[in-house]
Design an enzyme around this catalytic site. Structure first.
Site, PDB file in Angstrom:
ATOM      1  N   ASP A   5      34.717  35.065 -27.081  1.00  0.00           N
ATOM      2  CA  ASP A   5      35.574  34.240 -26.229  1.00  0.00           C
ATOM      3  C   ASP A   5      35.797  32.855 -26.813  1.00  0.00           C
ATOM      4  OD1 ASP A   5      35.922  36.254 -24.457  1.00  0.00           O
ATOM      5  OD2 ASP A   5      34.643  35.446 -22.878  1.00  0.00           O
ATOM      6  N   ASP A  62      29.863  12.758 -13.295  1.00  0.00           N
ATOM      7  CA  ASP A  62      29.819  12.743 -14.756  1.00  0.00           C
ATOM      8  C   ASP A  62      31.208  12.608 -15.370  1.00  0.00           C
ATOM      9  OD1 ASP A  62      27.129  13.065 -14.474  1.00  0.00           O
ATOM     10  OD2 ASP A  62      27.097  15.195 -14.977  1.00  0.00           O
ATOM     11  N   TYR A  93      28.404  22.611 -20.726  1.00  0.00           N
ATOM     12  CA  TYR A  93      28.930  23.954 -20.979  1.00  0.00           C
ATOM     13  C   TYR A  93      27.990  24.754 -21.879  1.00  0.00           C
ATOM     14  CZ  TYR A  93      32.728  27.391 -21.706  1.00  0.00           C
ATOM     15  OH  TYR A  93      33.496  28.520 -21.741  1.00  0.00           O
TER      16      TYR A  93
END
Length: 458
Positions: free
Chosen positions: A328, A198, A341
């Site tokens: 985060d 990818d 993600y």
């Protein structure tokens, strides 16, 4: 070409003969003043012509027309049947031709060439010895069998295995080479072939800040969610693409604009292209800002970097503050990036044809902060909160990582330049095949059925 707006889109309208006449009186006698040829290419909106939808095979349902005994067919769209946009006897949606977004039926997205392709960019994964033989076979086939011009990155040909291969020498001399961030090849490439995982597709996307040629991606990497082709029968598959016999999925990209205050020394800019951008940096001396632009296929990630403190960033949508992210960080992704993600951070997976932007917090300091999906036409702006204890860091498809400080801003919206990815079969089948093969979506041991005796007793 279908029209893509900078702001929120509205759905196409299906109107009756009576409504047409009223609209023509209220707006203009010229049908072209409120008709988009790209969005309504097969519909006649003039007062002397009946409304015509798509072919019968495209229609999903029929509804009775208001104030008329006639029936009209709802055209097929990505959202299902197009909704009726008249409400009761007197209300309707205001027509604005400047804000129409045409969303094509995925089944009708087919590749076609205005002229026969002559140049091809081959993107190969660097430092992978297993790809050298497929790379050589593909290049020889493209040059000798199809008489095509092959572009490769200069560092690909610097591999010792290619340099020391005497049989590959005559072919190697015919290559056209380029260097990332120095040479612009945007107008020289007819289509792209990727060899790897990818990451090769993401890299190919970053080379084209504007219109992207069709991309054919071969699965020769570790995951291969975005690379549907197998290399075994590459000759016949490449031939079909060159002949225009292929389906494509239009993967939307994000147009990202980073505005940073100049602090200290000015960055070195080789050949007018900064080391942290794919477009030339636009320096405005009057306001002391540096502007960089990126085209992002997967996601923009804003995180806390090396700091031990929570990140603290404000998220604006069309100029309005919608939330402050404490945690985060936050992921702003395309539907293509929703399986990357964002999926690992707990977001839903979205088909690439859905026009949307996903906002996903990374380990938020709030139990109620869930991922959300917003329309593709909005503009997001992310800035460091005034009370933030530390700076933030941003990356674009995992690259070009840089620090964001107080006064800097990141603007994100859907780009009008999608990446046309060539399919093995069609956009829907390929996507579910990738979910099953790469992510093992909903894989479990099946429940055993009852025996006939047990069913009778029950």
């Amino acid at each position: 070409r279908p029209c893509f707006p900078d702001r929120s889109p509205c759905l196409p309208t299906v109107a009756t003969e009576h409504e047409k006449v009223n609209m023509s009186k209220a707006q203009s006698a010229d049908p072209a003043s409120y008709r988009c040829s790209a969005c309504h290419g097969d519909e006649d909106w003039g007062p002397n012509h009946p409304i015509r939808g798509r072919a019968k095979s495209r229609s999903l349902s029929a509804s009775p027309a208001l104030a008329s005994t006639k029936e009209f067919r709802r055209t097929r769209s990505l959202h299902g049947p197009c909704p009726v946009t008249t409400f009761g006897p007197k209300a309707c949606v205001l027509q604005n031709p400047q804000t129409i977004m045409h969303i094509q039926d995925p089944a009708s997205q087919r590749l076609t060439w205005n002229k026969s392709p002559k140049s091809v960019l081959v993107v190969k994964k660097i430092r992978d010895a297993s790809l050298l033989q497929p790379f050589k076979e593909l290049c020889v086939y493209l040059m000798e069998e199809n008489n095509m011009i092959v572009y490769v990155e200069k560092k690909v040909l610097e591999d010792p295995a290619i340099v020391n291969d005497d049989h590959f020498g005559p072919v190697k001399k015919k290559f056209c080479t380029f260097r990332e961030d120095y040479d612009d090849i945007s107008n020289q490439i007819d289509f792209i072939i990727c060899l790897g995982g990818d990451g090769t597709l993401l890299y190919a996307s970053s080379l084209f800040p504007g219109s992207v040629p069709p991309v054919m991606a071969f699965h020769l990497g570790s995951l291969g969610f975005l690379t549907p082709f197998n290399f075994e029968n590459f000759q016949s598959q490449v031939t079909q693409v060159i002949q225009g016999n292929a389906a494509v999925v239009l993967r939307s990209r994000l147009k990202v604009r980073v505005v940073k205050e100049l602090r200290g020394k000015k960055m070195a800019v080789p050949n007018g292209v900064s080391e942290n951008s794919v477009l030339p940096a636009d320096l405005d001396a009057e306001v002391g800002k540096q502007v960089m632009q990126y085209q992002v296929l997967n996601e923009v990630v804003i995180d806390r970097g090396p700091s031990s403190y929570l990140s603290n960033v404000d998220v604006y949508l069309d100029g309005h503050l919608i939330t402050t992210v404490q945690g985060d960080g936050v992921i702003v992704s395309t539907p293509t990036g929703s399986t990357a993600y964002a999926a690992a951070a707990g977001a839903s997976m979205i088909h690439p044809n859905v026009p949307a932007i996903m906002i996903t917090p990374i380990c938020p300091h709030s139990l109620s902060f869930r991922p959300i999906v917003v329309p593709a036409g909005v503009e997001l702006k992310i800035m460091l909160s005034p009370e933030a204890r530390n700076t933030a860091w941003v990356s674009f498809d995992g690259r070009k990582r840089q620090e964001i400080r107080h006064g800097d801003s990141i603007s994100i919206t859907t780009s009008c330049y999608p990446l046309p990815s060539i399919c093995v079969r069609d956009p829907v089948s390929d996507w579910f095949e990738s979910l099953a093969q790469c992510l093992h979506w909903n894989v479990r041991k099946k429940q055993a059925h009852f025996a006939e005796e047990e069913e009778g007793e029950g």
